[in-house]
Design a protein around this motif. Structure first.
Motif, PDB file in Angstrom:
ATOM      1  N   VAL A  15      42.787  -5.917  12.544  1.00  0.00           N
ATOM      2  CA  VAL A  15      43.521  -5.502  13.743  1.00  0.00           C
ATOM      3  C   VAL A  15      45.137  -5.456  13.520  1.00  0.00           C
ATOM      4  O   VAL A  15      45.604  -4.993  14.533  1.00  0.00           O
ATOM      5  N   THR A  16      45.560  -5.889  12.539  1.00  0.00           N
ATOM      6  CA  THR A  16      46.794  -5.444  12.320  1.00  0.00           C
ATOM      7  C   THR A  16      47.225  -4.640  10.917  1.00  0.00           C
ATOM      8  O   THR A  16      46.765  -4.904  10.194  1.00  0.00           O
ATOM      9  N   ARG A  17      48.482  -4.104  11.123  1.00  0.00           N
ATOM     10  CA  ARG A  17      48.866  -3.451   9.807  1.00  0.00           C
ATOM     11  C   ARG A  17      48.988  -4.563   8.516  1.00  0.00           C
ATOM     12  O   ARG A  17      48.802  -4.309   7.573  1.00  0.00           O
ATOM     13  N   HIS A  18      49.497  -5.806   8.857  1.00  0.00           N
ATOM     14  CA  HIS A  18      49.682  -6.769   8.024  1.00  0.00           C
ATOM     15  C   HIS A  18      48.502  -7.279   7.330  1.00  0.00           C
ATOM     16  O   HIS A  18      48.381  -7.379   6.199  1.00  0.00           O
ATOM     17  N   THR A  19      47.441  -7.537   8.123  1.00  0.00           N
ATOM     18  CA  THR A  19      46.022  -7.715   7.741  1.00  0.00           C
ATOM     19  C   THR A  19      45.419  -6.705   6.564  1.00  0.00           C
ATOM     20  O   THR A  19      45.083  -6.897   5.754  1.00  0.00           O
ATOM     21  N   GLY A  20      45.667  -5.419   7.445  1.00  0.00           N
ATOM     22  CA  GLY A  20      45.196  -4.162   6.413  1.00  0.00           C
ATOM     23  C   GLY A  20      45.907  -4.112   5.253  1.00  0.00           C
ATOM     24  O   GLY A  20      45.280  -3.813   4.049  1.00  0.00           O
ATOM     25  N   ARG A  21      47.330  -4.330   5.144  1.00  0.00           N
ATOM     26  CA  ARG A  21      47.858  -4.272   3.849  1.00  0.00           C
ATOM     27  C   ARG A  21      47.454  -5.341   2.940  1.00  0.00           C
ATOM     28  O   ARG A  21      47.330  -5.174   1.767  1.00  0.00           O
ATOM     29  N   ALA A  22      47.276  -6.533   3.599  1.00  0.00           N
ATOM     30  CA  ALA A  22      46.734  -7.823   2.297  1.00  0.00           C
ATOM     31  C   ALA A  22      45.331  -7.433   1.998  1.00  0.00           C
ATOM     32  O   ALA A  22      45.254  -7.603   0.764  1.00  0.00           O
ATOM     33  N   VAL A  23      44.375  -6.671   3.000  1.00  0.00           N
ATOM     34  CA  VAL A  23      43.125  -6.325   2.447  1.00  0.00           C
ATOM     35  C   VAL A  23      43.359  -5.238   1.337  1.00  0.00           C
ATOM     36  O   VAL A  23      42.635  -5.459   0.351  1.00  0.00           O
ATOM     37  N   ILE A  79      37.982  -2.905  14.100  1.00  0.00           N
ATOM     38  CA  ILE A  79      38.999  -2.249  13.359  1.00  0.00           C
ATOM     39  C   ILE A  79      39.993  -1.538  14.202  1.00  0.00           C
ATOM     40  O   ILE A  79      39.454  -0.557  14.879  1.00  0.00           O
ATOM     41  N   ASP A  80      41.184  -1.431  14.095  1.00  0.00           N
ATOM     42  CA  ASP A  80      41.980  -1.035  14.924  1.00  0.00           C
ATOM     43  C   ASP A  80      42.767   0.173  14.072  1.00  0.00           C
ATOM     44  O   ASP A  80      42.429   0.383  12.862  1.00  0.00           O
ATOM     45  N   PHE A  81      43.580   1.165  14.574  1.00  0.00           N
ATOM     46  CA  PHE A  81      43.898   2.535  14.108  1.00  0.00           C
ATOM     47  C   PHE A  81      44.973   1.908  12.867  1.00  0.00           C
ATOM     48  O   PHE A  81      44.913   2.621  11.816  1.00  0.00           O
ATOM     49  N   SER A  82      45.723   0.971  13.082  1.00  0.00           N
ATOM     50  CA  SER A  82      46.713   0.644  12.076  1.00  0.00           C
ATOM     51  C   SER A  82      45.979   0.001  10.848  1.00  0.00           C
ATOM     52  O   SER A  82      46.496   0.355   9.623  1.00  0.00           O
ATOM     53  N   CYS A  83      44.906  -0.765  11.304  1.00  0.00           N
ATOM     54  CA  CYS A  83      44.175  -1.331   9.938  1.00  0.00           C
ATOM     55  C   CYS A  83      43.491  -0.234   9.188  1.00  0.00           C
ATOM     56  O   CYS A  83      43.266   0.102   7.936  1.00  0.00           O
ATOM     57  N   ALA A  84      42.849   0.925   9.955  1.00  0.00           N
ATOM     58  CA  ALA A  84      42.080   1.962   9.390  1.00  0.00           C
ATOM     59  C   ALA A  84      43.128   2.732   8.177  1.00  0.00           C
ATOM     60  O   ALA A  84      42.799   3.179   7.247  1.00  0.00           O
ATOM     61  N   ASP A  85      44.357   3.092   8.871  1.00  0.00           N
ATOM     62  CA  ASP A  85      45.269   3.676   8.130  1.00  0.00           C
ATOM     63  C   ASP A  85      45.616   3.105   6.990  1.00  0.00           C
ATOM     64  O   ASP A  85      45.749   3.515   5.839  1.00  0.00           O
ATOM     65  N   GLU A  86      46.041   1.796   7.097  1.00  0.00           N
ATOM     66  CA  GLU A  86      46.503   0.969   5.927  1.00  0.00           C
ATOM     67  C   GLU A  86      45.546   0.596   5.011  1.00  0.00           C
ATOM     68  O   GLU A  86      45.755   0.386   3.725  1.00  0.00           O
ATOM     69  N   VAL A  87      44.193   0.314   5.406  1.00  0.00           N
ATOM     70  CA  VAL A  87      43.079   0.323   4.209  1.00  0.00           C
ATOM     71  C   VAL A  87      42.374   1.429   3.809  1.00  0.00           C
ATOM     72  O   VAL A  87      42.378   1.872   2.674  1.00  0.00           O
ATOM     73  N   GLY A 115      27.862   0.252   6.184  1.00  0.00           N
ATOM     74  CA  GLY A 115      27.776  -0.790   7.285  1.00  0.00           C
ATOM     75  C   GLY A 115      28.633  -0.107   8.336  1.00  0.00           C
ATOM     76  O   GLY A 115      28.988  -0.941   9.489  1.00  0.00           O
ATOM     77  N   VAL A 116      29.133   1.194   8.453  1.00  0.00           N
ATOM     78  CA  VAL A 116      29.950   1.689   9.465  1.00  0.00           C
ATOM     79  C   VAL A 116      29.169   1.899  10.593  1.00  0.00           C
ATOM     80  O   VAL A 116      28.335   2.818  10.747  1.00  0.00           O
ATOM     81  N   GLY A 117      29.542   1.372  11.715  1.00  0.00           N
ATOM     82  CA  GLY A 117      29.082   1.187  12.975  1.00  0.00           C
ATOM     83  C   GLY A 117      29.819   2.230  13.950  1.00  0.00           C
ATOM     84  O   GLY A 117      30.944   2.744  13.449  1.00  0.00           O
ATOM     85  N   GLU A 118      29.031   2.640  15.159  1.00  0.00           N
ATOM     86  CA  GLU A 118      30.025   3.628  16.055  1.00  0.00           C
ATOM     87  C   GLU A 118      31.382   3.033  16.460  1.00  0.00           C
ATOM     88  O   GLU A 118      32.052   3.816  16.435  1.00  0.00           O
ATOM     89  N   HIS A 119      31.398   1.807  16.487  1.00  0.00           N
ATOM     90  CA  HIS A 119      32.634   0.999  17.203  1.00  0.00           C
ATOM     91  C   HIS A 119      33.811   1.140  15.912  1.00  0.00           C
ATOM     92  O   HIS A 119      35.126   1.050  16.062  1.00  0.00           O
ATOM     93  N   HIS A 120      33.452   1.593  14.761  1.00  0.00           N
ATOM     94  CA  HIS A 120      34.366   1.742  13.530  1.00  0.00           C
ATOM     95  C   HIS A 120      34.836   3.107  13.440  1.00  0.00           C
ATOM     96  O   HIS A 120      35.793   3.311  12.798  1.00  0.00           O
ATOM     97  N   ARG A 121      33.958   4.008  13.750  1.00  0.00           N
ATOM     98  CA  ARG A 121      34.215   5.223  13.447  1.00  0.00           C
ATOM     99  C   ARG A 121      35.576   6.008  14.128  1.00  0.00           C
ATOM    100  O   ARG A 121      36.207   6.695  13.436  1.00  0.00           O
ATOM    101  N   GLU A 122      35.491   5.534  15.361  1.00  0.00           N
ATOM    102  CA  GLU A 122      36.811   6.533  16.038  1.00  0.00           C
ATOM    103  C   GLU A 122      38.329   6.123  15.259  1.00  0.00           C
ATOM    104  O   GLU A 122      38.807   6.977  14.763  1.00  0.00           O
ATOM    105  N   PRO A 123      38.695   4.815  14.989  1.00  0.00           N
ATOM    106  CA  PRO A 123      39.750   4.591  14.147  1.00  0.00           C
ATOM    107  C   PRO A 123      39.969   5.271  12.864  1.00  0.00           C
ATOM    108  O   PRO A 123      40.852   5.689  12.539  1.00  0.00           O
ATOM    109  N   ILE A 124      38.577   5.063  12.121  1.00  0.00           N
ATOM    110  CA  ILE A 124      38.679   5.626  10.932  1.00  0.00           C
ATOM    111  C   ILE A 124      38.726   7.150  10.767  1.00  0.00           C
ATOM    112  O   ILE A 124      39.353   7.629   9.973  1.00  0.00           O
ATOM    113  N   VAL A 125      37.910   7.874  11.411  1.00  0.00           N
ATOM    114  CA  VAL A 125      37.880   9.489  11.311  1.00  0.00           C
ATOM    115  C   VAL A 125      39.496   9.846  11.972  1.00  0.00           C
ATOM    116  O   VAL A 125      40.142  10.586  11.511  1.00  0.00           O
TER     117      VAL A 125
END
Length: 182
Positions: free
Chosen positions: A15-23, A50-58, A80-90
């Motif tokens: 949920v944060t860019r910082h977490t996404g960057r670490a991952v 997963i939020d939009f910033s994490c999708a972008d970062e990861v 394991g990509v669910g419906e709730h993951h798709r919008e931010p990733i896409v």
């Protein structure tokens, strides 16, 4: 062709860019030890958010073009990509004109991001066949020359190539498992 296979489970909440960057940095560090093609499976099964910033970062930064990150031999399957993951990733992928190969929560094949219908049809044909050449894809689709679509999918690292044969990630994983268990 024997790509190395790397499996990665993710933090529960991305949920944060910082977490996404670490991952992402953790994944990139792990992959830096490979000197050959590597197929990494990122498992979203236990990621409720997963939020939009994490999708972008990861997602986006892992799959960006090889000339931007020196990763031409890196392939990714998002599992394991669910419906709730798709919008931010896409959304993140489309902003950068990128796409990823994925499997939904029930294992269905997904091509997410910026792809046109012709590319998706060719990708699905290879996914279904597992391993096939351009003539096999053309026959499956009832079309003529599908080589440009297959070359584009390979360039975007959405499937692998082994000589004149194109290989789906699902098939590559099955081959790796049979070699490991064999």
């Amino acid at each position: 062709m024997r790509p190395a296979v790397s499996r990665t489970n993710l933090y529960s909440y991305l949920v944060t860019r910082h977490t996404g960057r670490a991952v992402r940095l953790s994944i990139e560090e792990r992959l830096s030890g490979y000197d050959r093609n590597v197929l990494t499976v990122l498992d979203f099964e236990h990621v409720p958010l997963i939020d939009f910033s994490c999708a972008d970062e990861v997602v986006v930064k892992l799959v960006r073009p090889p000339h931007e990150n020196g990763s031409s031999g890196r392939f990714f399957l998002f599992r394991g990509v669910g419906e709730h993951h798709r919008e931010p990733i896409v959304s993140a992928l489309r902003r950068r004109d990128l796409a990823v190969a994925a499997e939904g929560s029930s294992g269905e094949p997904l091509l997410l991001g910026a792809v046109n219908g012709r590319l998706e049809l060719a990708w699905r044909a290879v996914w279904t066949a597992g391993r096939t050449d351009p003539d096999g894809v053309a026959a499956m689709l009832g079309e003529g020359d599908v080589s440009p679509a297959l070359q584009e999918l390979e360039r975007r690292r959405l499937l692998m190539r082994d000589g004149d044969t194109y290989v789906s990630f699902r098939w590559a994983l099955q081959e790796a498992a049979s070699l490991r268990d064999g």
